[in-house]
Design an enzyme around this catalytic site. Sequence first.
Site, short mmCIF file in Angstrom:
data_model
loop_
_atom_site.label_atom_id
_atom_site.label_comp_id
_atom_site.label_asym_id
_atom_site.label_seq_id
_atom_site.Cartn_x
_atom_site.Cartn_y
_atom_site.Cartn_z
CE LYS A 14 -2.86 -3.08 0.18
NZ LYS A 14 -2.88 -3.68 -1.12
CD GLU A 34 -5.14 5.98 4.04
OE1 GLU A 34 -6.33 5.68 4.28
OE2 GLU A 34 -4.54 5.62 3.02
NE ARG A 92 -9.49 -9.89 -6.47
CZ ARG A 92 -9.28 -9.08 -5.45
NH1 ARG A 92 -8.05 -8.80 -5.07
NH2 ARG A 92 -10.29 -8.57 -4.77
#
Length: 491
Positions: free
Chosen positions: A115, A199, A291
């Site tokens: 991430k 965050e 994906r």
Amino acid sequence: MQKILVANRGEIALRVMRSAKEMGIKTVAVYSEADRTMPFVQYADEAVCIGPAPSAQSYLRADKIIEVAKKLGVDGIHPGYGFLSENADFSKSVAEAGITFIGPSAFSINTMGSKIAAKQAALKFDVPMVPGTDKPLVDAAEAKEIAERVGYPILIKASAGGGGKGMRVVNHADELEEQMRMAKSEALNAFSNDDVFIEKYVGSPKHVEIQILGDQHGNYVYLFERECSIQRRHQKLVEEAPSSCLTQDVRKAMGESAVNVARSCNYYGAGTVEFLVDDDLNFYFLEMNTRLQVEHCVTEYITGIDLVKEQIRVARGEKLSFSQEDLNINGHSIELRVCAEDPLENFVPDTGTLDIYIRPQGNGVRVDDGYEQGMEIPIFYDPMIAKLVVWGKDRNEAIDRLCRAVDEYKIKGIKTTLQFGKWAVRQPAFVAGQYDTNFINKYYKPEYLNTENKDEEAVAAALAGIVWEEGKQAMAQTVNSDGPSKWKIKR
Ligand code: MV4
């Protein structure tokens, strides 16, 4: 590409093989001992058992799968979703074996799998992000400083995480050190990597994701959004396209941001960029899934594009055959995940035999499933047994059609999420398109589901139908083995 091996099972294996077949490509199934009799094994041109039921001994055995592929002269491997689909080493090993991986490069998977690396890459393209950090936290002192700057509540997230694993909300400075320690230990345990970052916490967000496609020549398109806010424990249950909360301008801005995220890691193939959307329609990049996703079908319905065929074409090195201007949203699509779970008991997985399994049919109904009536649902894998996907000319028609299809769907022997789905799409908040990721917590109570067996009559009729079919079959066998004249003799 002449022959594709599908390194997966169930509905998605079957779904991939169907597209391959339409393209004149042969298919190979690999399966575990538990899956011998499943439709995807029968559907494939060739099928090879690769090990015992547990995934670690079968569907996750990259070495065995590549060995089978080489032996059978396979020239493409499709990983489906889950299992090895986001495993960069697998993508690399497949390529090194001289076989085409029908998915992105190991580089793209690695970049988006972290991430922190994903945020750093996307930042260079001005993709909107939640205020916070884009580097691993060094210590609690640094974390405190950053948290003060962005303001509480904050979230501590694991860089290797995703799908909510290793996430901790921190409301006050005095909890920070402890929560950070726990997040790091959780991350180390789950992902063998304890990098965490901060965050700002967005309360009650909507989860909106953008489907993108890229080719190996630097061309990209976005295929609009899917609204996936109806989820429980990070498991999505209902998805729809388009989202009823976006404006044309926000849709375009999100689509272009999603394409930029893809560009930032030289992505090719089909991918999904997840965003959080707040009440003011501000959107923030969360992560990219490298994906084909479970819910891709709603995008197929509204765009008319077969995403698996596009994945195969891109993997063959072809250019995208359409551009952004060619794409339009047509109507509305909703998907309900039919899971072997009991919505009356906290959605605990249920196992058993599909004593009765009758699919809904008719205009605008697509059922992607992996089992047949009489089969047992194994405990080893995902509880999702089918996807009920509907299309309507508008959102209201899609809602009515989903309810009609749930009523036609007859499943006996295991508990499922069917009735939950019908309840969900009839909720005033859903009908109004005003729902966020708290939908289930906020509105759902088990007693709202129609639990009494009001379907008893329909089931009796269905059973009678089976007896009738069996009778017909027995009769046909008699006729075939002995010739039609026997009837006359017997009479
Ligand atoms: C968030 C968030 C609020 N603020 N990040 C959950 C899974 C992972 N993909 C990211 N997740 C969230 N990240 C900030 N800064 C809330 C969630 C979240 C969530 C996101 C999408 C769908 C469902 C969710 C359920 C709980 C929390």
